[in-house]
Structure formats: structure tokens, C-alpha cells
Design an enzyme around this catalytic site. Structure first.
Site, short mmCIF file in Angstrom:
data_model
loop_
_atom_site.label_atom_id
_atom_site.label_comp_id
_atom_site.label_asym_id
_atom_site.label_seq_id
_atom_site.Cartn_x
_atom_site.Cartn_y
_atom_site.Cartn_z
N LYS A 134 -2.99 -3.00 -8.65
CA LYS A 134 -4.19 -3.41 -8.04
C LYS A 134 -5.15 -3.45 -9.00
O LYS A 134 -6.06 -4.37 -9.01
CB LYS A 134 -4.72 -2.00 -7.01
CG LYS A 134 -3.84 -2.04 -5.67
CD LYS A 134 -4.02 -2.83 -4.98
CE LYS A 134 -5.25 -3.12 -4.21
NZ LYS A 134 -5.29 -4.17 -3.20
N TYR B 21 1.18 1.42 -7.97
CA TYR B 21 0.37 0.86 -6.98
C TYR B 21 -1.02 0.61 -7.78
O TYR B 21 -1.53 -0.29 -7.70
CB TYR B 21 0.09 1.95 -5.90
CG TYR B 21 -1.11 1.60 -5.18
CD1 TYR B 21 -0.85 0.27 -4.23
CD2 TYR B 21 -1.98 2.50 -4.78
CE1 TYR B 21 -1.93 0.19 -3.32
CE2 TYR B 21 -3.11 2.08 -4.04
CZ TYR B 21 -2.92 1.07 -3.26
OH TYR B 21 -4.07 1.00 -2.23
N THR C 237 0.73 -1.28 -0.07
CA THR C 237 -0.11 0.07 0.01
C THR C 237 0.90 1.32 -0.07
O THR C 237 0.36 2.40 -0.19
CB THR C 237 -1.01 0.01 1.29
OG1 THR C 237 -0.27 -0.09 2.36
CG2 THR C 237 -1.99 -1.11 1.12
#
Length: 293
Positions: free
Chosen positions: A135, A131, A67
Site C-alpha cells: 500500500k 500488505y 485487503t
């Protein structure tokens, strides 16, 4: 039903633990890679397969992920492994077991195209960094397995646990005479406790049956990071800190963050009968919990 929760020591994982202890009729297994939990490496499909078989798991709630948005740009293959390959492993094993995968995704799958209306579930992903891209890959890999799944995209997550914006700003506004916070990034703060309650309701009450797919969840309302910080300081009584608005380009970052990442929550509300709290009400609740720790 036997439920495996991965990433149990994170913000959401801790909130799921709290909710499950209150009224769960199902049996939960909480795993992570840190001490204090049964360890499970979800990047190794054989280990996942063995765990699911040994404990007769019917559902996996995946709270594990990479994250750190900035560090994702230079961290290498591990980001794709954690955010895409690992969810695919969980999906494949749930497909084999005839079970359900609940997976948490992010507003960062959007951001590359300019828009000023809330993002819908069927809107094309346009991530601006590693990121968000990884995802999005995770979502795509889960869907490709054909397993029953509920993917929930959320945004601006915070809680009483771990490192997050609320806890950082509580510290900074208490110790700094002045802060500059960006006002040109707009979204919705989301209390992880509210998201945990929604997941719990969907799973425990079997609302997922016939309703697999992608959903959006954040608290209600809209604000900028500047507005969010001002309210955190106000509620904490940190009135000595001068909080000033600034533009994003005043804080150079290795990744461009979404300027507008408000999520349209119509689908999750209509499908599951979810009533979503206003972001300010949830912030007050979380900060009250922090103060009483």
C-alpha cells in the site's frame, strides 16, 4: 464530471454508490471484477486507458485493493500488482487525461516504529508486513506520476457490506460463550459510510482543486479491539458472551499489526472543512442499518 469508481462491490464502493444516488450532480460509473458490475481489470493499463477514453472519465475513485492482511504474506506478486501497480496505472491514465485520482490507503503504512501520538501525513512509512508495504508502494507510485491526486489513509474500516470486524463480532458474540480479544492494539474504528460522504464532498464540490496530496481520515476517538468488541456486543444485546482482554502474542499471526495506529486528522478537517463523527455514534448508525436490513 464523469467519475469512475473501481472496486465498487467492496465496503467503501457500496457506500459510495449509496451516497452518489442521493444527491450527485456528476455521473458515476461503477466497476468491479465480480458479476453484477461492468468489469474492468485495473491491472491492465490499456483496458483502463480505453475505458477512460470511451466514457470521458475526469476522476477515478479507487476502492479496489488486496485487503487480506494475513494472506498477503504468502499470496505472492498479486498483492503488489493490486496494491501498487494497479493504482499506478490509474494515476498514469488520469495524468494523461488531466483528471483526478482519489485513492484509499491505510494505517498499515505505519507500525514499525514505536510511538504514542497520532500519525501525521508526513510521517515516514514503516510498514511491518506485505500488505502495508504494498500500500505504501502504491502511494509512492501515484505521487511519482505527477497526476492530481487525493490519497486518503484510513483505518479499521467496517460497514453493512462484505466481511468486516463488526459483522464478525456480531456473529461470534451471539454464538460463543466466551471470546478473547486483544487490548494492546489501539486505533479508531471507521464507518465506511462516513468516509464515502467525505470523498463525495471533496469530489462533488470540487474541494480537491489546489489541494492534492495525502490525507488521513478515520472516525474521532480511540479504542482497542477489545473495547470495540465490548461495545458491539453491548449495542447488540449479546450479554451472554464473556469477552476477555488478551495480549496480541496470544494470537500468533504471520504479520505484526500496528500497536498504535491512531491517525492525525487535522489536515483533512482544516483543508476541506470536514466534521468527523465520533466512532461510537457511527457504530450505532451502522448497526441500526444492519438490524433494519
Amino acid at each position: 464530471m464523469n467519475i469512475l469508481v473501481t472496486g465498487a462491490n467492496g465496503q467503501l464502493g457500496n457506500e459510495v454508490q449509496i451516497v452518489s444516488k442521493q444527491s450527485a450532480k456528476d455521473h458515476y460509473f461503477f466497476t468491479d471484477v465480480c458479476d453484477g458490475y461492468e468489469k474492468l481489470d485495473i491491472t491492465d493499463i490499456e483496458k483502463v486507458r480505453a475505458f477512460v477514453k470511451a466514457h470521458e472519465i475526469n476522476c477515478i475513485i479507487n476502492c479496489a485493493a488486496w485487503t487480506n492482511v494475513d494472506k498477503a504474506e504468502t499470496a505472492g506478486d498479486i498483492v503488489e500488482t493490486l496494491n501498487a501497480v494497479a493504482p499506478e496505472n490509474l494515476a498514469k491514465v488520469m495524468k494523461e487525461a488531466g483528471g483526478l485520482l482519489v485513492h484509499i490507503s491505510t494505517d498499515y503504512v505505519f507500525g514499525g516504529d514505536p510511538y504514542n501520538t497520532p500519525c501525521r501525513e508526513d510521517q515516514k512509512g514503516t510498514p511491518t508486513g506485505v500488505y502495508g508495504l504494498t500500500k505504501l508502494h502504491g502511494e509512492q507510485k501515484i505521487e511519482a506520476t505527477g497526476c492530481d491526486h487525493v490519497i486518503i489513509r484510513t483505518a479499521w474500516l467496517y460497514s453493512e457490506f462484505g466481511h468486516n470486524f463488526v459483522k464478525t463480532m456480531l456473529n461470534l458474540t451471539a454464538t460463543k460463550p466466551m471470546l478473547k480479544v486483544v487490548f494492546d492494539q489501539t486505533g479508531t474504528p471507521t464507518y465506511a459510510g462516513d468516509l464515502a460522504n467525505v470523498i463525495f464532498d471533496i469530489v462533488e464540490n470540487r474541494k480537491f482543486e489546489g489541494n492534492t496530496g495525502v490525507y488521513h481520515f478515520s472516525n474521532e476517538g480511540v479504542c482497542s479491539w477489545y473495547d470495540f468488541t465490548k461495545m458491539i456486543a453491548l449495542l447488540a444485546g449479546h450479554t451472554d458472551c464473556d469477552i476477555e482482554p488478551c495480549h496480541s502474542d496470544e494470537y500468533p499471526s504471520p504479520v505484526t499489526r500496528p500497536a498504535y495506529s491512531v491517525l492525525d486528522k487535522t489536515k483533512i478537517k482544516e483543508t476541506f472543512g470536514v466534521k468527523i463523527p465520533y466512532w461510537l455514534d457511527s457504530l450505532k448508525k451502522c448497526m441500526n442499518n444492519i438490524n433494519n436490513e
